[in-house]
Design a protein around this motif. Structure first.
Motif, PDB file in Angstrom:
ATOM      1  N   LEU A  38     -11.550  -3.400  -2.490  1.00  0.00           N
ATOM      2  CA  LEU A  38     -10.957  -2.195  -3.054  1.00  0.00           C
ATOM      3  C   LEU A  38     -11.565  -0.940  -2.461  1.00  0.00           C
ATOM      4  CD1 LEU A  38     -10.801  -3.653  -6.599  1.00  0.00           C
ATOM      5  CD2 LEU A  38      -8.847  -3.090  -5.165  1.00  0.00           C
ATOM      6  N   ARG A  57      -5.206  -3.153   1.352  1.00  0.00           N
ATOM      7  CA  ARG A  57      -4.480  -3.608   0.176  1.00  0.00           C
ATOM      8  C   ARG A  57      -4.218  -2.370  -0.674  1.00  0.00           C
ATOM      9  NH1 ARG A  57      -7.755  -6.592  -4.231  1.00  0.00           N
ATOM     10  NH2 ARG A  57      -6.189  -6.603  -5.861  1.00  0.00           N
ATOM     11  N   SER A  58      -2.975  -2.106  -1.046  1.00  0.00           N
ATOM     12  CA  SER A  58      -2.689  -0.893  -1.798  1.00  0.00           C
ATOM     13  C   SER A  58      -1.405  -1.009  -2.610  1.00  0.00           C
ATOM     14  CB  SER A  58      -2.584   0.296  -0.833  1.00  0.00           C
ATOM     15  OG  SER A  58      -2.352   1.472  -1.558  1.00  0.00           O
ATOM     16  N   GLY A  59      -1.476  -0.566  -3.855  1.00  0.00           N
ATOM     17  CA  GLY A  59      -0.279  -0.500  -4.692  1.00  0.00           C
ATOM     18  C   GLY A  59      -0.085  -1.741  -5.539  1.00  0.00           C
ATOM     19  N   PRO A  60       0.776  -1.618  -6.560  1.00  0.00           N
ATOM     20  CA  PRO A  60       0.970  -2.725  -7.502  1.00  0.00           C
ATOM     21  C   PRO A  60       1.485  -3.998  -6.831  1.00  0.00           C
ATOM     22  CG  PRO A  60       2.463  -0.885  -7.996  1.00  0.00           C
ATOM     23  CD  PRO A  60       1.557  -0.422  -6.919  1.00  0.00           C
ATOM     24  N   ASP A  62       0.373  -5.299  -4.262  1.00  0.00           N
ATOM     25  CA  ASP A  62      -0.778  -6.023  -3.721  1.00  0.00           C
ATOM     26  C   ASP A  62      -1.793  -6.350  -4.805  1.00  0.00           C
ATOM     27  OD1 ASP A  62       0.352  -5.767  -1.284  1.00  0.00           O
ATOM     28  OD2 ASP A  62      -0.929  -4.141  -0.586  1.00  0.00           O
ATOM     29  N   ARG A  63      -1.386  -6.288  -6.066  1.00  0.00           N
ATOM     30  CA  ARG A  63      -2.321  -6.491  -7.167  1.00  0.00           C
ATOM     31  C   ARG A  63      -3.025  -7.836  -7.048  1.00  0.00           C
ATOM     32  NH1 ARG A  63      -0.918  -4.447 -12.996  1.00  0.00           N
ATOM     33  NH2 ARG A  63      -1.547  -2.587 -11.885  1.00  0.00           N
TER      34      ARG A  63
ATOM     35  N   MET B   1       2.247  -2.033   0.419  1.00  0.00           N
ATOM     36  CA  MET B   1       1.180  -2.119   1.426  1.00  0.00           C
ATOM     37  C   MET B   1       1.263  -0.907   2.346  1.00  0.00           C
ATOM     38  SD  MET B   1      -0.744  -5.125   2.663  1.00  0.00           S
ATOM     39  CE  MET B   1       0.423  -6.333   2.149  1.00  0.00           C
ATOM     40  N   THR B   2       0.145  -0.246   2.575  1.00  0.00           N
ATOM     41  CA  THR B   2       0.154   0.925   3.435  1.00  0.00           C
ATOM     42  C   THR B   2      -1.074   0.920   4.322  1.00  0.00           C
ATOM     43  OG1 THR B   2      -0.162   3.309   3.465  1.00  0.00           O
ATOM     44  CG2 THR B   2      -0.830   2.198   1.483  1.00  0.00           C
ATOM     45  N   THR B   3      -0.903   1.448   5.519  1.00  0.00           N
ATOM     46  CA  THR B   3      -2.064   1.539   6.406  1.00  0.00           C
ATOM     47  C   THR B   3      -2.702   2.921   6.313  1.00  0.00           C
ATOM     48  OG1 THR B   3      -0.434   1.920   8.128  1.00  0.00           O
ATOM     49  CG2 THR B   3      -1.519  -0.217   8.127  1.00  0.00           C
ATOM     50  N   PRO B   5      -3.657   5.020   3.238  1.00  0.00           N
ATOM     51  CA  PRO B   5      -3.692   5.309   1.805  1.00  0.00           C
ATOM     52  C   PRO B   5      -4.214   6.722   1.540  1.00  0.00           C
ATOM     53  CG  PRO B   5      -5.593   4.008   2.425  1.00  0.00           C
ATOM     54  CD  PRO B   5      -4.817   4.250   3.680  1.00  0.00           C
ATOM     55  N   ALA B 249       0.578   5.013  -6.976  1.00  0.00           N
ATOM     56  CA  ALA B 249       0.801   3.586  -6.723  1.00  0.00           C
ATOM     57  C   ALA B 249      -0.515   2.919  -6.328  1.00  0.00           C
ATOM     58  CB  ALA B 249       1.851   3.403  -5.634  1.00  0.00           C
ATOM     59  N   ALA B 250      -1.331   3.638  -5.533  1.00  0.00           N
ATOM     60  CA  ALA B 250      -2.602   3.067  -5.083  1.00  0.00           C
ATOM     61  C   ALA B 250      -3.554   2.813  -6.257  1.00  0.00           C
ATOM     62  CB  ALA B 250      -3.261   3.989  -4.065  1.00  0.00           C
ATOM     63  N   LYS B 252      -2.890   1.512  -8.875  1.00  0.00           N
ATOM     64  CA  LYS B 252      -2.506   0.267  -9.552  1.00  0.00           C
ATOM     65  C   LYS B 252      -2.769  -0.955  -8.681  1.00  0.00           C
ATOM     66  CE  LYS B 252       0.754   2.457 -12.578  1.00  0.00           C
ATOM     67  NZ  LYS B 252       1.401   3.660 -12.034  1.00  0.00           N
ATOM     68  N   THR B 253      -3.671  -0.800  -7.685  1.00  0.00           N
ATOM     69  CA  THR B 253      -3.931  -1.914  -6.783  1.00  0.00           C
ATOM     70  C   THR B 253      -4.696  -3.050  -7.455  1.00  0.00           C
ATOM     71  OG1 THR B 253      -4.020  -0.335  -4.960  1.00  0.00           O
ATOM     72  CG2 THR B 253      -4.905  -2.535  -4.544  1.00  0.00           C
ATOM     73  N   ALA B 254      -5.773  -2.706  -8.166  1.00  0.00           N
ATOM     74  CA  ALA B 254      -6.637  -3.761  -8.698  1.00  0.00           C
ATOM     75  C   ALA B 254      -5.941  -4.521  -9.816  1.00  0.00           C
ATOM     76  CB  ALA B 254      -7.932  -3.151  -9.220  1.00  0.00           C
ATOM     77  N   GLY B 255      -6.139  -5.827  -9.842  1.00  0.00           N
ATOM     78  CA  GLY B 255      -5.590  -6.665 -10.900  1.00  0.00           C
ATOM     79  C   GLY B 255      -6.703  -7.499 -11.508  1.00  0.00           C
ATOM     80  N   PRO B 256      -6.348  -8.390 -12.418  1.00  0.00           N
ATOM     81  CA  PRO B 256      -7.357  -9.205 -13.109  1.00  0.00           C
ATOM     82  C   PRO B 256      -8.312  -9.938 -12.155  1.00  0.00           C
ATOM     83  CG  PRO B 256      -5.183  -9.586 -14.048  1.00  0.00           C
ATOM     84  CD  PRO B 256      -4.991  -8.666 -12.887  1.00  0.00           C
ATOM     85  N   ASP B 258      -9.690  -8.944  -9.578  1.00  0.00           N
ATOM     86  CA  ASP B 258     -10.770  -8.079  -9.112  1.00  0.00           C
ATOM     87  C   ASP B 258     -11.895  -7.931 -10.133  1.00  0.00           C
ATOM     88  OD1 ASP B 258      -9.691  -7.204  -6.478  1.00  0.00           O
ATOM     89  OD2 ASP B 258      -8.029  -6.597  -7.757  1.00  0.00           O
ATOM     90  N   LYS B 396      -8.495   2.782  -6.371  1.00  0.00           N
ATOM     91  CA  LYS B 396      -7.728   1.538  -6.451  1.00  0.00           C
ATOM     92  C   LYS B 396      -7.969   0.730  -7.724  1.00  0.00           C
ATOM     93  CE  LYS B 396      -6.821   0.957  -1.581  1.00  0.00           C
ATOM     94  NZ  LYS B 396      -7.032   0.138  -0.387  1.00  0.00           N
ATOM     95  N   ILE B 397      -9.062   1.002  -8.437  1.00  0.00           N
ATOM     96  CA  ILE B 397      -9.268   0.252  -9.684  1.00  0.00           C
ATOM     97  C   ILE B 397      -8.930   1.108 -10.898  1.00  0.00           C
ATOM     98  CG2 ILE B 397     -11.115  -1.115  -8.626  1.00  0.00           C
ATOM     99  CD1 ILE B 397     -13.064   0.286 -10.553  1.00  0.00           C
ATOM    100  N   SER B 399      -6.269   2.400 -12.566  1.00  0.00           N
ATOM    101  CA  SER B 399      -5.304   2.052 -13.608  1.00  0.00           C
ATOM    102  C   SER B 399      -5.816   0.880 -14.463  1.00  0.00           C
ATOM    103  CB  SER B 399      -3.978   1.708 -12.946  1.00  0.00           C
ATOM    104  OG  SER B 399      -3.083   1.228 -13.892  1.00  0.00           O
TER     105      SER B 399
END
Lengths: 119, 471
Positions: A38, A57-60, A62-63, B1-3, B5, B249-250, B252-256, B258, B396-397, B399
C-alpha cells in the motif's frame, strides 16, 4: 513475452523482485512489477538495464490483491510467467485473512515461481 | 488500476458571484439541517428521559437500553450508509435518510410501550449514523475548494448546536407542562421539522459532481457544476473534480486482506483507541443523561432540566474554542492537555459528590465541574480525534481504516450509554466519575505511548515511522 512479479508487503518483497529480475534476464524478456503493497515501490530494487513497467495497486477494483494480480494477467496476454514472494503463515492468520500466495498458486493460469525470503 | 496515482492541484479561476451563488447558499442550509437533526435526535432524550421513564415504567437497565439502542443503530447506519451513498449517490441517500428520520421520529412519538420505542429508536439511529457518513461528504463535494473547510466545520458546530437546541426546547416544554408525563412525546416530535427541512432542501439540491464523475457520468457532473459555479469556473473545475474522484477511489484500495500487514494494523489500533477513549471520557453520558445526573446531584426536576442547558451551551462554546486551538497547538500536546483536564474534572465531580453533604453546595459544585468537563472535552479531545482520524492514515488504507475506527467509536459510545445509568444507580455519582477518571489515566498513557504527532508532518514521514524505517 513478459514476466510479471507481484510484490507483497514485508521482507519477502525484495527477494521476489530480485527473482523476477533474474527470471526476465534468463528468458530475455521485459518485466512488469505489480506492487501489491500500500506504499510506493522502492525504485532502487529495479535495475536500469531492464525494461520494467511498475503497476501500483489502486482503487476499489484492486481491493483484493490476488484479484489484482489475476486481472493484470488477464489484461496482459504476453505475460507468461508469474513470480511471487511467500512466507510461512500461522493457521489462525490464514483462516482469518486467507493466503494471497496460495490463491495465486492455485488460480494462476500461467506457471508460477514462488520465492521464499532467506531464513 | 492506475500507474499514476494521486491527485494534483489545479489552479482555478475565482468563483465570481452570479445566479449560481444562491443555489450554493442552499448547501449551507442543508448543512445546517443535516447537523441539527443529528444533534437534536441524539440530545433530545436528555430532557425527555425523566417523564418518559415514568410514563413507560423504565428501570435503569431499560433506560440504558432505550437510550443506547439509537447509538447501536447509528454504528450500523454509518457502515451501511457509507456503502449506499457510494453505490446510489449522495443525494439519493440523504433524501432517503430524511424520510427514515421522519418515520423513526413519528414511531418513537407514538410508541405505546418501551419495546416499540426501542425499535423506532433503532430506526432513528440508522438515520443518524447514515447522516453522519453522508452529509459531510456531500457538503465537501459540492462546496468550492475555498469554502470547503468552512462548510464542513459548520457541520460540526451544528451538531452540538442541535443538542443545545434540544436541551433548551426540553427545558421550555418541561416547565410549561411539568405535570404531564406524556410531554416527552412533544419533545421528540419537534425533530420532524428539521427532517422535513432536510428533505425539502435536498430536493432542490443537485447530485454531487464528484460522485457523478466516479460513476463515469462526466456530462452530468459538468451540468451540475454549471448550476453551482460561474460558467468559466465550472469548466475549469472539472479537472479538479476528476483528480479528486481518482484520489477518492485510491482511498478504497485496502481491503480485509491488508489487515495482515503489521503497520496497517498498528495505525488502525491507534485510531480505534482514540475513538474508544474519546467516548470513555463519558461526554455522551452528559449529553444523554445530564438532566438525570443533575437531579440525582440534588437539583429539583424543573431546575435540573434548566441547568442542563448549560451543558449544551458550554459544549457549543467548547467546540468553537477547540476549532481555533486545533491548528495552533500540536495534536499530542492538545490531546494530553485535554485528557488531563477531563480527568481532573472527573475527579472533582467525584470528590464533590463523595465528600459534601446533600445540599445546594454539592449540587452547584457538581454542576460547575460537569460544565467545565464538557467545555474542556469539546475544546480539545472532541473535535481533535476526528481531525487526527482524517489525517493519520495513508491514502490507500484511509477508507478501510476510518470505517473501522468510526464503527469502534460508535460502539464505544453505545456501550458507555448502556452502562452509565446502571453503574450510576448501583454505585452512585462519585464512583461512576472515579471510574471515568481511571479510564482517563489509561487514555493519557495510551496517547503518550502510542499516538504520533500529525500536525505539520507529511503522510510519508508518518508511514515511514510506522513501517520502522528511520525518517
Amino acid at each position: 513475452m513478459t514476466v510479471l512479479v507481484a510484490v507483497p508487503e514485508g521482507r519477502e518483497g525484495p527477494p521476489a523482485v530480485a527473482a523476477g529480475v533474474a527470471e526476465a534476464r534468463m528468458l530475455g524478456t521485459d518485466l512488469v512489477v505489480l506492487n501489491m503493497t500500500l506504499s510506493p515501490l522502492d525504485g532502487s530494487l529495479l535495475p536500469d538495464d531492464l525494461k520494467t513497467t511498475v503497476v501500483e495497486r489502486s482503487g476499489p477494483g484492486d481491493r483484493d490483491p490476488a484479484e489484482a494480480v489475476l486481472d493484470e494477467i488477464a489484461d496482459r496476454p504476453d505475460v507468461e510467467r508469474l513470480v511471487i514472494g511467500m512466507r510461512r503463515r500461522t493457521p489462525v492468520g490464514k483462516a482469518l485473512l486467507g493466503s494471497v500466495s496460495q490463491r495465486l498458486l492455485l488460480e494462476s493460469p500461467i506457471p508460477v515461481l514462488a520465492v521464499k525470503p532467506p531464513a | 488500476m492506475t500507474t499514476h496515482p494521486g491527485a494534483h492541484h489545479v489552479a482555478l479561476p475565482a468563483d465570481t458571484p452570479g445566479p449560481h451563488s444562491r443555489r450554493l447558499g442552499l448547501v449551507a442550509v442543508v448543512a445546517t439541517f443535516g447537523g441539527l437533526l443529528f444533534g437534536y435526535d441524539t440530545g433530545v432524550i436528555n430532557g425527555a428521559l425523566e417523564p418518559l421513564s415514568r410514563d413507560l415504567g423504565l428501570n435503569s437497565f431499560t433506560e440504558g437500553f432505550v437510550v443506547s439502542i439509537l447509538i447501536f443503530g447509528a454504528a450500523i447506519g454509518a457502515l451501511v450508509g457509507g456503502r449506499l451513498s457510494d453505490r446510489r449517490g449522495r443525494r439519493h441517500n440523504i433524501l432517503m435518510l430524511a424520510v427514515i428520520f421522519a418515520v423513526g421520529t413519528l414511531g418513537c412519538v407514538l410508541a405505546p410501550t418501551w419495546q416499540v420505542l426501542a425499535v423506532f429508536r433503532f430506526v432513528l439511529g440508522l438515520a443518524v449514523g447514515g447522516a453522519s457518513a453522508t452529509v459531510p461528504v456531500y457538503l465537501a463535494e459540492v462546496a468550492p475548494t475555498e469554502r470547503r473547510g468552512g462548510i464542513v466545520t459548520r457541520n460540526e458546530v451544528m451538531i452540538v448546536s442541535g443538542q443545545f437546541a434540544a436541551f433548551v426546547i426540553n427545558a421550555i416544554i418541561y416547565n410549561i407542562w411539568s405535570g404531564w408525563d406524556g410531554i416527552w412525546r412533544v419533545m421528540l416530535v419537534i425533530a420532524v421539522l428539521p427532517a422535513i427541512a432536510l428533505f425539502v432542501g435536498m430536493l432542490r439540491m443537485p447530485e454531487s459532481p464528484r460522485w457523478l464523475v466516479s460513476q463515469g457520468r462526466d456530462d452530468e457532473a459538468l451540468g451540475v457544476l454549471k448550476q453551482i459555479r460561474s460558467p468559466e469556473r465550472a469548466v475549469a473545475e472539472m479537472d479538479e473534480v476528476r483528480a479528486l474522484a481518482a484520489e477518492e477511489a485510491a482511498t478504497k484500495t485496502a481491503g480485509p486482506t491488508d489487515l495482515g500487514v503489521k503497520w496497517v494494523r498498528r495505525l488502525i489500533f491507534i485510531g480505534a483507541g482514540l475513538g474508544i477513549f474519546q467516548q470513555f471520557t463519558g461526554i455522551n453520558s452528559i449529553m444523554y443523561y445530564g438532566t438525570q445526573l443533575l437531579e440525582s446531584a440534588g437539583f429539583s426536576a424543573n431546575a435540573a432540566v434548566i441547568a442542563n442547558t448549560l451543558n449544551g451551551l458550554f459544549s457549543v462554546l467548547g467546540i468553537l474554542v477547540g476549532l481555533t486551538l486545533m491548528n495552533r497547538i500540536d495534536r499530542r500536546t492538545l490531546l494530553l492537555a485535554g485528557f488531563t483536564l477531563t480527568t481532573t474534572f472527573h475527579l472533582l465531580v467525584g470528590l464533590s459528590a463523595y465528600l459534601l453533604p446533600d445540599g445546594p453546595a454539592k449540587s452547584y459544585l457538581v454542576l460547575v465541574f460537569v460544565i467545565l468537563f464538557v467545555f474542556s472535552m469539546q475544546g480539545t479531545i472532541g473535535p481533535l480525534v476526528w481531525l487526527i482520524l482524517s489525517e493519520i492514515f495513508p491514502l490507500k488504507i484511509r477508507s478501510l481504516a476510518i470505517g473501522i475506527c468510526v464503527l469502534v467509536l460508535w460502539l464505544a459510545n453505545a456501550v458507555v450509554s448502556l452502562l452509565f445509568p446502571i453503574v450510576r444507580e448501583a454505585t452512585g455519582i462519585a464512583n461512576t466519575f472515579f471510574g471515568f477518571a481511571v479510564l482517563g489515566v489509561i487514555a493519557l498513557v495510551f496517547v503518550y505511548k502510542c499516538v504520533p504527532e500529525t500536525r505539520n508532518r507529511s503522510l510519508e514521514e508518518l508511514e515511514d515511522e510506522f513501517r520502522g524505517v528511520p525518517a
